[in-house]
Write an enzyme that holds these catalytic residues in place. Sequence first.
Site, PDB file in Angstrom:
ATOM      1  N   ASN A  18      28.849  22.502   5.299  1.00  0.00           N
ATOM      2  CA  ASN A  18      29.274  21.103   5.347  1.00  0.00           C
ATOM      3  C   ASN A  18      30.784  20.925   5.411  1.00  0.00           C
ATOM      4  OD1 ASN A  18      30.189  21.596   2.753  1.00  0.00           O
ATOM      5  ND2 ASN A  18      28.765  20.213   1.731  1.00  0.00           N
ATOM      6  N   LYS A  19      31.535  22.031   5.548  1.00  0.00           N
ATOM      7  CA  LYS A  19      32.993  21.924   5.539  1.00  0.00           C
ATOM      8  C   LYS A  19      33.542  21.636   6.941  1.00  0.00           C
ATOM      9  CE  LYS A  19      33.492  22.618   1.137  1.00  0.00           C
ATOM     10  NZ  LYS A  19      32.081  22.664   0.710  1.00  0.00           N
ATOM     11  N   ASN A  20      34.835  21.287   6.989  1.00  0.00           N
ATOM     12  CA  ASN A  20      35.464  20.928   8.266  1.00  0.00           C
ATOM     13  C   ASN A  20      35.488  22.086   9.237  1.00  0.00           C
ATOM     14  OD1 ASN A  20      36.096  18.889   6.365  1.00  0.00           O
ATOM     15  ND2 ASN A  20      37.852  18.245   7.592  1.00  0.00           N
TER      16      ASN A  20
END
Length: 380
Positions: A188-190
Amino acid sequence: MTNSMEKLPFLPFTRPSIDEQTIAEVADVLRSGWITSGPRCQALEAALSERFQGRPVRLASSATAALELALRLCGIGPGDEVITTPLSWVATANVILAVGATPVFVDVDAATRNIDLARIEAALTPRTRALIPVDLAGLPVDRDRLNALAARHSLRVIEDAAQAFGAHWAGREIGSFGDLVSFSFHANKNLTTAEGGCLVLNNAQEARAFEKLRLQGVERFPDGSMDVEQWGGKANLTDLAAAIGLGQLRQVDAFNARRRALAQRYFERWDTSLGFELPPADFVQSNWHMMQPLLPRALAPRRGEFIEAMKAQGIGVGVHYPAMHLFTLLRRLGWRQGQFPVAEDIGARTLTLPLFPAMADTDVDRVCAAIASAVRTLQG
C-alpha cells in the site's frame, strides 16, 4: 432499478499500480533461475543510493525488519529506552520490544499528527538512547528541530519514514540526509516491492554491519570460506521483489505528483459544513501517502457505521491508526487511556479515504458525495 452509484466498481482506499513492463521484468527474473537476493537487489540498492545523494542503502524483507536491525546496529537493547509516537502502526513499538528495550511514548501535535517535538525533552531519562519519529501519512516531522534535539542529547535518530518515500523537508528529500532512515515498500506504499523495505545508512561500515545483521551474521571470504562473529537474522529481500521495486522507482515521482493532485481535489470538493477536520494542506513536502480526515467528534462513536455506509456506496475506508498505547500488549507495560489525549482523539476519529495514482478525478468527487450521504444517513 439500479442507480448509477451502484453500477460503479468498488473503490478501495488504496491499490498498487504495476505496469506491464514491470510484470515482464518479474517474469524475466523467474526465468533466470535466480529469484532470491541477487543482481536485481544490487541494482535497486544502487539506484536508491543514487537518489539519496550517494548514501548507502540496504534492502530488507520489510520496514519492520529494517527498523529492528537499525536498533541493533545502534547497540540498543535491554535497559534502554526509545522515544516514539503512539500514533503509528504497532510495528514502531514492536521493534523496540523485540530488542528488549522499552518504548516511551510522547503525544502528537494536533495539527500535524506527528510526534510533538516540544514534549520530547520532558520524556528523556538517563536511559534514553534513541528517537523513532514517524512521518504519518507521508507528512514529514520537522527535521531541523528533530536533529537539533537529538544532537543536544547525543541520541540516535531512527526515522520511521515508512510512509514518506518521495516526501521532502526544506527542499531536501527524506532519506538524503539525517541519521538512519527506514522506508517501507509494502503493497500500500507509494513505492512497492509487494513486501519489503530498506534502511538508508551513514557510511560503508554501518552498511556492512547491517548486511551481517540482515543475513545470519555471515561474513564470506574470497576463498569460499565464511565466519559468523555475531547474531544475525533472516531479513533479505528477493530479486522478484526488487524487480518490482525497480519498475516502481521509474514511476514514483509521477505517482506522487498524481497523489498530490488528487489530494488537492479533495480539498477543493470537500463540504466543510460537514464538520470534518482535514489534514494539513501541504502540497510541497508531503507525498500524500494517505488522505485522512477526522470524523466530527459527535460521530466518532459511530465510525464503524460510517465505514459501513461508505461500503454500501462502493467506497472502501480504512483506519490508520488507533493510538497504539491502548492495545493490550502495551497496557501491560503500564500505558493507559488519558495519557496521550491528542493521539487518542485523533486515533478515535481518523478515516483513510481512497487515494492512489490510478484514481480519476471523478473518483474523488464520488467519495466526497458518498461522505455527505453517509453523514446524512447517520444523522437521520
